[in-house]
Enzyme design. Structure first.
Site, PDB file in Angstrom:
ATOM      1  CB  CYS A  40      13.990  -8.139  10.300  1.00 25.68           C
ATOM      2  SG  CYS A  40      14.728  -8.088  11.929  1.00 25.68           S
ATOM      3  CD  GLU A  68      11.346  -8.444  18.614  1.00 24.58           C
ATOM      4  OE1 GLU A  68      11.420  -7.689  17.608  1.00 24.58           O
ATOM      5  OE2 GLU A  68      11.055  -8.016  19.745  1.00 24.58           O
ATOM      6  CG  LEU A  69       6.879 -11.292  13.561  1.00 25.99           C
ATOM      7  CD1 LEU A  69       5.384 -11.220  13.319  1.00 25.99           C
ATOM      8  CD2 LEU A  69       7.359 -12.736  13.596  1.00 25.99           C
ATOM      9  CD  GLU A 109      11.893  -9.246   6.309  1.00 28.55           C
ATOM     10  OE1 GLU A 109      12.647  -8.821   7.194  1.00 28.55           O
ATOM     11  OE2 GLU A 109      11.129 -10.210   6.468  1.00 28.55           O
ATOM     12  N   GLY A 153      11.433 -14.505  13.399  1.00 30.70           N
ATOM     13  CA  GLY A 153      11.405 -15.097  12.071  1.00 30.70           C
ATOM     14  C   GLY A 153      10.430 -14.375  11.172  1.00 30.70           C
ATOM     15  CB  SER A 154       8.863 -15.395   7.996  1.00 33.11           C
ATOM     16  OG  SER A 154       8.054 -16.512   8.306  1.00 33.11           O
TER      17      SER A 154
END
Length: 476
Positions: A284, A250-251, A378, A230-231
């Site tokens: 992402c 996992e960003l 992002e 996520g963020s």
């Protein structure tokens, strides 16, 4: 094809319908498409307790038994692939062709895990490295870490959930999962299919929950690993509160692609358009920064703008649609604001820029100020911009000038430039002659800096979900 009126949660392998408190909207129409059960703190606590009880029987499952569960999922996902794609198209607003592609990747990920389930190997290690260790032999193996907590995002609600669930099943870890509240249906359907197997009771729970009510996923010490996608803002906060458990994050990213002077322009344009705008840019590793050599900049820009203008925007159920809605109006407004801010600070709009509700046109800009949010943060939507460069070193430095480091793409035929990029780019992966958005589900995937910790890709996630147990033997 229609959705059911209501969907359950799964607690300790069993469907339960305590309420229909969570509305799931059709992201194109904005209307409520179905309702889902929402777990409260007591339900989450019970799920963790059941996962603890399931840890021993899960660890004792034979490799072929774990493999059989995973192959059952492969077969059932294959049988229900159109249902899964339709569900994804509705709940995520993902164009139907992208939705079908994600179902294919879901199947791939479970198939890879089924293959890896019987490859849990260790190593015989020589210990006689000095006279004091003569006659000693070492052997190590991997054992399941124990109950795991998974939190998955809205943008790939099938495959990113699969990248947590499938490795856990492959190694024998029970788990509790919180799917994204905006896109919970795919994970719930996985629960329905897992419930058809004879996994030990408590092996899995899939629990849609509000962010405020889901702290136990992060803070409960009975859980031995937290895997979050996520963020960055949320992910680093979770890590700070996770206690003693292992954390995999996992960003985000603001991925760059470099198009050098020797690139095949037509091929590079097609791949950059895909990387920037597939599934409305909500990835992402979506292309955000497009670096183009000065010698080909004008030609590449003209081709890229012309191709981008051909993309159809609209109803994700239409086979011709390439850009569907963003996940909600608020996210579209955010990115629209960043685009307007960049233009106010000197950026030029090349195409796109229009917004209606959650629909944002595929947008290209140039001359974006490096200090704007569109460059530094992002975008996570259908917006990208071009940057002109003159030397390979300059291009590498621009890519590295980011707090993120997930993946980068480079288009070049120069082998030594490829090696320079691999050595010098501060990212988790470099993709040659393609965009950073490319991923195969068995490769090590993850980032550095603010892009996260650890690696996914089934075998690599399995390593995180296991611990090494050593055996030392003295011969006398």
């Amino acid at each position: 094809m229609n959705l059911k009126d209501a969907y359950p949660l799964y607690l300790a392998n069993e469907a339960q319908q305590p309420n229909t408190a969570l509305d799931v909207t059709d992201k194109f129409s904005g209307e409520v498409a179905t309702r889902v059960a929402l777990a409260d703190a007591q339900t989450i606590d019970m799920a963790i307790a059941w996962a603890v009880r399931a840890a021993e029987p899960m660890a004792k499952m034979a490799s072929y038994e774990r493999q059989a569960v995973l192959y059952h999922c492969v077969n059932r996902f294959t049988e229900r692939r159109e249902e899964l794609a339709y569900m994804l198209c509705v709940e995520a607003g993902k164009p139907i062709n992208d939705s079908r592609g994600e179902v294919g990747r879901l199947i791939d990920t479970f198939r890879i895990a089924a293959e890896e389930a019987v490859r849990m190997t260790g190593e015989v290690q020589a210990l006689d490295i000095s006279p004091r260790a003569k006659g000693y032999q070492g052997i190590w193996k991997r054992v399941p870490i124990g109950p795991c907590s998974f939190i998955s995002p809205f943008n790939f609600p099938l495959n990113l959930a699969a990248h947590k669930i499938a490795p856990a099943l492959a190694v024998g870890c029970p788990f509790v999962m919180k799917p994204a509240s905006r896109t919970p249906l795919g994970a719930i359907l996985m629960g329905e299919i897992l419930a058809e197997t004879d996994l030990p009771k408590g092996a899995f729970s899939i629990l849609p929950a509000s962010r405020d009510g889901s702290d136990l996923f992060t803070t409960d010490d009975r859980l031995k690993l937290l895997s979050f996608t996520g963020s960055p803002e949320v992910g680093w906060d979770l890590k700070a509160r996770a206690g003693k458990k292992k954390v995999v994050l996992e960003l985000g990213g603001n991925a760059a692609v470099i198009v050098d002077a020797d690139a095949n322009l037509e091929d590079a344009v097609e791949r950059v358009v895909f990387g920037a705008f597939y599934q409305s840019g909500q990835s992402c590793i979506g292309v955000q920064r497009i670096l183009v050599h000065a010698a080909i900049y004008d030609a590449f820009k003209a081709k890229l703008v012309a191709r981008t203008r051909t993309l159809q925007t609209g109803d994700p159920h239409d086979e011709a649609t390439f850009v569907g809605p963003m996940i909600d109006v608020k996210e579209a407004q955010r990115l629209d604001g960043w685009i307007q801010d960049a233009m106010a600070k000197g950026a030029s709009l090349l195409c796109g820029g229009g917004r209606t509700g959650a629909m944002l046109e595929a947008t290209l800009l140039e001359n974006v100020d490096p200090d704007t949010e569109l460059n530094r943060e992002e975008a996570f939507g259908p917006a990208a911009f071009l940057i002109k460069f003159s030397s390979w070193r300059e291009a590498l430095d621009i890519v590295n000038d980011s707090k993120f480091g997930l993946q980068a793409g480079i288009f070049t035929r120069d082998f030594f430039k490829i090696l320079d990029a691999w050595d010098d780019l501060d990212v988790g992966g470099v993709v040659v002659n393609d965009v950073p958005s490319y991923r195969v589900d068995n490769m090590p995937y993850g980032g550095v800096k603010d892009s996260g910790l650890g690696r996914e890709g089934v075998r690599f996630a399995m390593e995180d979900m296991t611990e090494i147990r050593n055996l030392v033997i003295r011969r006398n």
